[in-house]
Structure formats: structure tokens, C-alpha cells
Design a protein around this motif. Structure first.
Motif, PDB file in Angstrom:
ATOM      1  N   VAL A 252      44.872  49.017  28.591  1.00 13.35           N
ATOM      2  CA  VAL A 252      43.873  48.210  29.293  1.00 13.35           C
ATOM      3  C   VAL A 252      42.655  47.961  28.416  1.00 13.35           C
ATOM      4  N   ASP A 253      42.172  48.988  27.719  1.00 11.06           N
ATOM      5  CA  ASP A 253      40.981  48.814  26.888  1.00 11.06           C
ATOM      6  C   ASP A 253      41.224  47.801  25.780  1.00 11.06           C
ATOM      7  N   ALA A 254      42.426  47.836  25.189  1.00  9.29           N
ATOM      8  CA  ALA A 254      42.751  46.864  24.139  1.00  9.29           C
ATOM      9  C   ALA A 254      42.797  45.449  24.704  1.00  9.29           C
ATOM     10  N   ALA A 255      43.348  45.305  25.904  1.00  7.21           N
ATOM     11  CA  ALA A 255      43.406  43.985  26.540  1.00  7.21           C
ATOM     12  C   ALA A 255      42.012  43.483  26.889  1.00  7.21           C
ATOM     13  N   LEU A 256      41.145  44.373  27.344  1.00  2.48           N
ATOM     14  CA  LEU A 256      39.769  43.980  27.655  1.00  2.48           C
ATOM     15  C   LEU A 256      39.067  43.472  26.408  1.00  2.48           C
ATOM     16  N   ALA A 257      39.319  44.132  25.270  1.00  2.00           N
ATOM     17  CA  ALA A 257      38.674  43.715  24.024  1.00  2.00           C
ATOM     18  C   ALA A 257      39.143  42.335  23.597  1.00  2.00           C
ATOM     19  N   VAL A 258      40.447  42.054  23.729  1.00  2.00           N
ATOM     20  CA  VAL A 258      40.954  40.731  23.363  1.00  2.00           C
ATOM     21  C   VAL A 258      40.416  39.671  24.325  1.00  2.00           C
ATOM     22  N   ALA A 259      40.360  40.000  25.603  1.00  2.00           N
ATOM     23  CA  ALA A 259      39.824  39.034  26.575  1.00  2.00           C
ATOM     24  C   ALA A 259      38.383  38.673  26.243  1.00  2.00           C
ATOM     25  N   ASP A 260      37.599  39.654  25.816  1.00  2.00           N
ATOM     26  CA  ASP A 260      36.224  39.372  25.407  1.00  2.00           C
ATOM     27  C   ASP A 260      36.194  38.399  24.236  1.00  2.00           C
ATOM     28  N   MET A 261      37.053  38.611  23.239  1.00  2.00           N
ATOM     29  CA  MET A 261      37.075  37.734  22.080  1.00  2.00           C
ATOM     30  C   MET A 261      37.535  36.327  22.463  1.00  2.00           C
ATOM     31  N   ASP A 262      38.510  36.250  23.383  1.00  2.00           N
ATOM     32  CA  ASP A 262      38.943  34.939  23.868  1.00  2.00           C
ATOM     33  C   ASP A 262      37.782  34.218  24.550  1.00  2.00           C
ATOM     34  N   MET A 263      37.057  34.956  25.386  1.00  2.00           N
ATOM     35  CA  MET A 263      35.924  34.352  26.097  1.00  2.00           C
ATOM     36  C   MET A 263      34.875  33.885  25.106  1.00  2.00           C
ATOM     37  N   LEU A 264      34.614  34.674  24.100  1.00  2.00           N
ATOM     38  CA  LEU A 264      33.623  34.317  23.096  1.00  2.00           C
ATOM     39  C   LEU A 264      34.005  33.041  22.372  1.00  2.00           C
ATOM     40  N   GLY A 265      35.295  32.851  22.151  1.00  2.00           N
ATOM     41  CA  GLY A 265      35.770  31.662  21.455  1.00  2.00           C
ATOM     42  C   GLY A 265      36.030  30.477  22.359  1.00  2.00           C
ATOM     43  N   GLY A 266      35.659  30.568  23.638  1.00  2.00           N
ATOM     44  CA  GLY A 266      35.838  29.453  24.554  1.00  2.00           C
ATOM     45  C   GLY A 266      37.218  29.363  25.166  1.00  2.00           C
ATOM     46  N   LYS A 267      38.080  30.369  24.936  1.00  2.00           N
ATOM     47  CA  LYS A 267      39.435  30.354  25.498  1.00  2.00           C
ATOM     48  C   LYS A 267      39.412  31.035  26.869  1.00  2.00           C
ATOM     49  N   VAL A 268      38.798  30.377  27.808  1.00  3.76           N
ATOM     50  CA  VAL A 268      38.553  30.969  29.120  1.00  3.76           C
ATOM     51  C   VAL A 268      39.857  31.269  29.848  1.00  3.76           C
ATOM     52  N   ASP A 269      40.779  30.311  29.877  1.00  3.28           N
ATOM     53  CA  ASP A 269      42.049  30.526  30.565  1.00  3.28           C
ATOM     54  C   ASP A 269      42.816  31.701  29.957  1.00  3.28           C
ATOM     55  N   ASP A 270      42.804  31.801  28.627  1.00  2.00           N
ATOM     56  CA  ASP A 270      43.514  32.901  27.967  1.00  2.00           C
ATOM     57  C   ASP A 270      42.909  34.250  28.360  1.00  2.00           C
ATOM     58  N   ALA A 271      41.584  34.307  28.407  1.00  2.00           N
ATOM     59  CA  ALA A 271      40.916  35.560  28.766  1.00  2.00           C
ATOM     60  C   ALA A 271      41.305  35.993  30.172  1.00  2.00           C
ATOM     61  N   PHE A 272      41.274  35.060  31.123  1.00  5.53           N
ATOM     62  CA  PHE A 272      41.628  35.392  32.502  1.00  5.53           C
ATOM     63  C   PHE A 272      43.096  35.791  32.603  1.00  5.53           C
ATOM     64  N   ALA A 273      43.970  34.984  31.985  1.00  2.00           N
ATOM     65  CA  ALA A 273      45.409  35.208  32.131  1.00  2.00           C
ATOM     66  C   ALA A 273      45.822  36.568  31.572  1.00  2.00           C
ATOM     67  N   ARG A 274      45.259  36.944  30.437  1.00  2.00           N
ATOM     68  CA  ARG A 274      45.628  38.217  29.813  1.00  2.00           C
ATOM     69  C   ARG A 274      45.373  39.390  30.774  1.00  2.00           C
ATOM     70  N   LEU A 275      44.216  39.394  31.390  1.00  2.00           N
ATOM     71  CA  LEU A 275      43.865  40.501  32.271  1.00  2.00           C
ATOM     72  C   LEU A 275      44.628  40.445  33.594  1.00  2.00           C
ATOM     73  N   LEU A 276      44.813  39.249  34.117  1.00  2.51           N
ATOM     74  CA  LEU A 276      45.527  39.133  35.387  1.00  2.51           C
ATOM     75  C   LEU A 276      46.996  39.525  35.247  1.00  2.51           C
ATOM     76  N   GLU A 277      47.588  39.243  34.086  1.00  3.41           N
ATOM     77  CA  GLU A 277      48.990  39.599  33.873  1.00  3.41           C
ATOM     78  C   GLU A 277      49.159  41.117  33.727  1.00  3.41           C
ATOM     79  N   LEU A 278      48.156  41.783  33.188  1.00  3.85           N
ATOM     80  CA  LEU A 278      48.234  43.224  33.007  1.00  3.85           C
ATOM     81  C   LEU A 278      47.904  43.987  34.288  1.00  3.85           C
ATOM     82  N   LEU A 279      47.166  43.357  35.183  1.00  2.00           N
ATOM     83  CA  LEU A 279      46.651  44.039  36.373  1.00  2.00           C
ATOM     84  C   LEU A 279      47.718  44.733  37.219  1.00  2.00           C
ATOM     85  N   PRO A 280      48.854  44.092  37.553  1.00  7.82           N
ATOM     86  CA  PRO A 280      49.813  44.739  38.463  1.00  7.82           C
ATOM     87  C   PRO A 280      50.374  46.051  37.923  1.00  7.82           C
TER      88      PRO A 280
END
Length: 320
Positions: A252-280
Motif C-alpha cells: 500500500v505504501d508503495a502504491a501511495l507513493a506512485v499515486a502521489d507522483m502521478d498526481m504531481l504529473g497531472g495523471k489524475v485518472d492514473d492516481a485514482f485508479a491505482r489506489l482504487l484497484e488496490l483497495l479491495p
């Protein structure tokens, strides 16, 4: 392409209504590069009905939008995807023969102008009619889609009496620039100044103080979320972060870090999708970490962003 159809409304004054919040880095990270405009393989140079926008001519373009429509491309010219969109928009600007003026804002060279549009990533296209910004779409789009959006902008402009022609793309510069916006609230200005000098702790403290004074201050909430993102990614290495996540896809921590980098680069959908797919598949502690981070990323993207609404529904379904 995510888009917002232009809606005609009552005529407004040419006084711009832009707000600088300046906290999200708009850089295009680790993407294919293109030559600068004017060089082979890059977007065309400015000319005709295409102008490059900076702080020096931004105010005049906003005033001119009372006479003819202005379409703003916020981009990084040397990013390949940005350059391709810039080339398409430039070609259409010349084809439309001055029915609108295309203004190109280099988000890295003119961050103050880019921040005025409150965008979360580049490329982003915004229309300005009678001094009012109207978001059109973000990301890549094919020529047919772009034509449809431009035709809607021109229809809205005509209904509001904005029917002039751009004068060959050369912006006037002989009028003194008026004030762009009212001053920020003191604590917001304090936070913004702290960000400018890379004092992220000071910026966070200012936003936190603003929220203690007014817990419903949505701009302070969003600003604090943006500062937290900047703090988490301040010394991060994109390659190392992605490698760590690839090596441990359930971490989870590794996924959170990548989502942050995606958000920083404007990849909003990628950031959301990564975390939502890992959630279940995450445990209770992991689910809570993901929930808290997503809510913070939602604030950064903007609670009215349709991508946020979609992700929020998926979050609720996954949790309950």
C-alpha cells in the motif's frame, strides 16, 4: 479527452476573474520529449493567429476576449503529447481565419499565468470569453473532437455578441495592465509566499491556521492538500518510486507513493485508479490509508471535477 461544453450566458465585463492558488507542479515527468517550437519535429512557432502568452501580454488578451474568443493552451512545448496538441490547435487557428485567437502558455516558463487557470496538469485547453475562463478539455484529443469543441465555443461567443476577428494574432501592448485579481486573504498569501521560497512547512502552517479560523475554507483545504503532496514528493525519485511499486504490487505504501507522483504529473485518472484497484485486497489498515489519501487527492483535483465524482463512487462501493 475530458471536456466541458461551453454554455452561453449573459454578457459579462472583460475584467478577468482568475485566482492564483499555485501549488501543483505541472511538469511533464518522464514522458517522450519533442524539439522546441519551430524546430523539425516540434510544434510550429507562434505567428498568424497563434501567440505565445506571458505575464506581459496576458492581461491584454483577457481584455481582447470581449471582442473575439481567445482559446488558451496551457502546455509544456517540449513534451511530445503537448507539442502534438499544440500543432493541431495551431493549424485549426489558422484555418478558422481569426474567428478565435490561440494563446499558448508555457506552464514552466510562465507559472504565474498557468496558476491563474488553476489547472492540475498539462496539456489543458481553456476558452476565455468576455474575460471569463471556460474550461474545455485536458489531455490529448483528435482533430474531430477539437473541432466540435471549438464550434461550441464560437456558438457561445456569438450568442454573447463576441463576434470580432483576431487581428492576425499580434496582441496589443499599448494599454496599461489593470489589476488581475483582488488580494488573497492574508493567510493564503502567507502560504503562497512560503511555497514560492520552498518553505513547505510554513505554507502548511499558514493553511492550518486559516482552517482553524474557518473550517469551511475550501481553498485552504485544497491548498493544504497540495502542500502535503509537495512535501511527500519533494525529494522523491520517480524511477525509484515506480520500481518499488512494481516490485511489490500489493504494498500500500508503495502504491501511495506512485499515486502521489502521478498526481504531481497531472495523471489524475492514473492516481485514482491505482489506489482504487488496490483497495479491495488491502487489510483494514491499508484500506484506511488509501481512503485518507484519496480524499486528499480529491481536494487537489477539485471536488467538482467529474473524475472525482466517479472515483468517489467507486471508493464508497469498495468500502461499504
Amino acid at each position: 479527452m475530458s471536456s466541458t461544453s461551453p454554455q452561453p450566458g449573459p454578457a459579462r465585463s472583460a475584467q478577468p476573474e482568475f485566482a492564483v492558488r499555485g501549488a501543483v507542479d505541472l511538469s511533464a515527468l518522464n514522458r517522450p520529449q519533442a524539439p522546441p517550437p519551430g524546430e523539425p519535429g516540434g510544434a510550429p512557432e507562434a505567428g498568424g493567429f497563434v501567440v505565445d502568452v506571458s505575464e506581459a501580454n496576458f492581461e491584454q488578451l483577457v481584455r481582447d476576449s470581449a471582442t473575439y474568443p481567445v482559446v488558451i493552451l496551457l502546455w509544456i512545448p517540449t513534451d511530445q503529447a503537448n507539442a502534438e496538441l499544440g500543432a493541431t490547435l495551431g493549424r485549426l487557428a489558422q484555418e478558422y481565419g481569426g474567428r478565435f485567437l490561440l494563446g499558448r502558455v508555457d506552464a514552466q516558463a510562465s507559472p504565474q499565468v498557468a496558476a491563474a487557470f488553476q489547472v492540475q496538469g498539462v496539456p489543458t485547453v481553456v476558452a476565455v470569453l468576455q474575460g471569463q475562463p471556460l474550461p474545455l478539455f485536458q489531455g490529448a484529443a483528435d482533430e474531430q473532437q477539437i473541432r466540435g469543441v471549438l464550434d461550441q465555443v464560437l456558438a457561445a461567443a456569438e450568442q454573447n455578441g463576441v463576434t470580432g476577428r483576431a487581428p492576425g494574432g499580434a496582441p496589443a501592448t499599448d494599454e496599461p495592465a489593470p489589476e488581475v485579481e483582488p488580494p488573497l486573504p492574508p493567510l493564503h498569501q502567507e502560504a503562497y509566499d512560503a511555497i514560492e521560497r520552498d518553505d513547505l512547512e510554513g505554507a502548511a502552517a499558514a493553511y492550518e491556521k486559516a482552517l482553524r479560523q474557518d473550517p469551511k475554507d475550501s481553498d485552504a483545504t485544497a491548498g493544504l492538500a497540495q502542500v502535503h503532496l509537495m512535501q511527500r514528493t519533494h525529494d522523491a525519485d520517480l524511477t525509484a518510486v515506480r520500481q518499488a511499486a512494481a516490485a511489490a504490487p500489493s504494498d500500500v505504501d508503495a502504491a501511495l507513493a506512485v499515486a502521489d507522483m502521478d498526481m504531481l504529473g497531472g495523471k489524475v485518472d492514473d492516481a485514482f485508479a491505482r489506489l482504487l484497484e488496490l483497495l479491495p485486497e488491502a487489510d483494514a489498515d491499508g484500506k484506511e490509508k488509501i481512503r485518507v489519501r484519496l480524499l486528499e487527492l480529491f481536494e487537489i483535483a477539485g471536488t467538482t471535477d467529474p473524475r472525482v465524482s466517479k472515483a468517489r463512487k467507486r471508493l464508497a462501493i469498495s468500502l461499504y
